[in-house]
Design a protein around this motif. Structure first.
Motif, short mmCIF file in Angstrom:
data_model
loop_
_atom_site.label_atom_id
_atom_site.label_comp_id
_atom_site.label_asym_id
_atom_site.label_seq_id
_atom_site.Cartn_x
_atom_site.Cartn_y
_atom_site.Cartn_z
N GLY A 37 0.82 -1.21 0.00
CA GLY A 37 0.00 0.00 0.00
C GLY A 37 0.85 1.26 0.00
O GLY A 37 0.55 2.23 -0.70
N MET A 38 1.93 1.23 0.77
CA MET A 38 2.84 2.38 0.80
C MET A 38 3.45 2.63 -0.58
O MET A 38 3.55 3.78 -1.02
N LEU A 58 8.28 0.21 -11.68
CA LEU A 58 8.57 -1.10 -11.08
C LEU A 58 8.13 -1.12 -9.61
O LEU A 58 7.55 -2.10 -9.15
N THR A 59 8.37 -0.04 -8.90
CA THR A 59 7.96 0.04 -7.50
C THR A 59 6.43 -0.06 -7.39
O THR A 59 5.91 -0.75 -6.52
N ARG A 60 5.71 0.61 -8.28
CA ARG A 60 4.24 0.54 -8.27
C ARG A 60 3.78 -0.89 -8.58
O ARG A 60 2.86 -1.40 -7.95
N PHE A 61 4.42 -1.53 -9.56
CA PHE A 61 4.07 -2.91 -9.90
C PHE A 61 4.28 -3.83 -8.70
O PHE A 61 3.43 -4.66 -8.39
N ILE A 62 5.42 -3.69 -8.04
CA ILE A 62 5.70 -4.51 -6.86
C ILE A 62 4.64 -4.25 -5.79
O ILE A 62 4.18 -5.18 -5.12
N GLY A 63 4.23 -3.00 -5.63
CA GLY A 63 3.17 -2.67 -4.68
C GLY A 63 1.87 -3.39 -5.00
O GLY A 63 1.20 -3.93 -4.10
N VAL A 64 1.49 -3.41 -6.27
CA VAL A 64 0.27 -4.12 -6.68
C VAL A 64 0.38 -5.60 -6.36
O VAL A 64 -0.54 -6.21 -5.80
N VAL A 67 0.10 -6.23 -2.58
CA VAL A 67 -1.29 -6.09 -2.10
C VAL A 67 -2.11 -7.30 -2.54
O VAL A 67 -2.88 -7.86 -1.74
N LEU A 68 -1.96 -7.74 -3.77
CA LEU A 68 -2.69 -8.93 -4.23
C LEU A 68 -2.27 -10.17 -3.43
O LEU A 68 -3.11 -11.00 -3.07
N GLY A 69 -0.98 -10.30 -3.17
CA GLY A 69 -0.51 -11.42 -2.35
C GLY A 69 -1.08 -11.37 -0.95
O GLY A 69 -1.45 -12.39 -0.38
#
Length: 141
Positions: A37-38, A58-64, A67-69
């Motif tokens: 979320g951060m 890439l940071t936004r993708f990792i965030g998504v 959150v899905l995980g």
């Protein structure tokens, strides 16, 4: 993995293991909802202040993915709708932690990051193993 494996816990599975897995799932949910979320809501300028070398997409993708995980730790198991997704989500979070370890090794800060990355990776591996083999959750009928 067939449906017979999901319909009933293994005969030797203990209630303590089941509870321990739920505790691990909740901890992973909280950790990855917070971290992911951060990464999603923090403005790009602030993220770059924390680490000027990071790539914002890439940071936004990792965030998504985090959150899905995190959602995968709780929703399939609690709703008992497709509970086989929970060990897959745990495996995905474990993979993220392995890749994060590689990033920290390249940055030279693995000693500082390992307690968190290693603990979360170990919890994710525990949930993947436990929900896949030892105490799978039966799907709703």
């Amino acid at each position: 993995m067939n449906s017979a494996n999901l319909s009933a816990p293994a005969p030797h599975a203990s209630k303590a293991l089941h509870i321990g897995l739920w505790v691990a799932q909740v901890l992973l949910f909280l950790a990855f909802m917070g971290a992911g979320g951060m990464k999603l809501v923090t403005p790009a300028e602030e993220l770059l202040k924390l680490d000027p070398t990071q790539r914002i997409p890439l940071t936004r993708f990792i965030g998504v993915v985090e959150v899905l995980g995190a959602l995968g730790m709780i929703l399939p198991a609690a709703s008992r709708i497709r509970p086989g997704l929970t060990p897959l989500a745990a495996l995905g979070l474990f993979t993220i932690m392995v890749l994060a370890s590689g990033v920290h090794v390249m940055r030279g800060d693995i000693a500082q990051a390992f307690p968190v990355v290693g603990s979360l990776g170990a919890l994710a591996a525990f949930v993947a193993w436990g929900r896949w083999k030892k105490v799978p959750i039966a799907p709703r009928r």
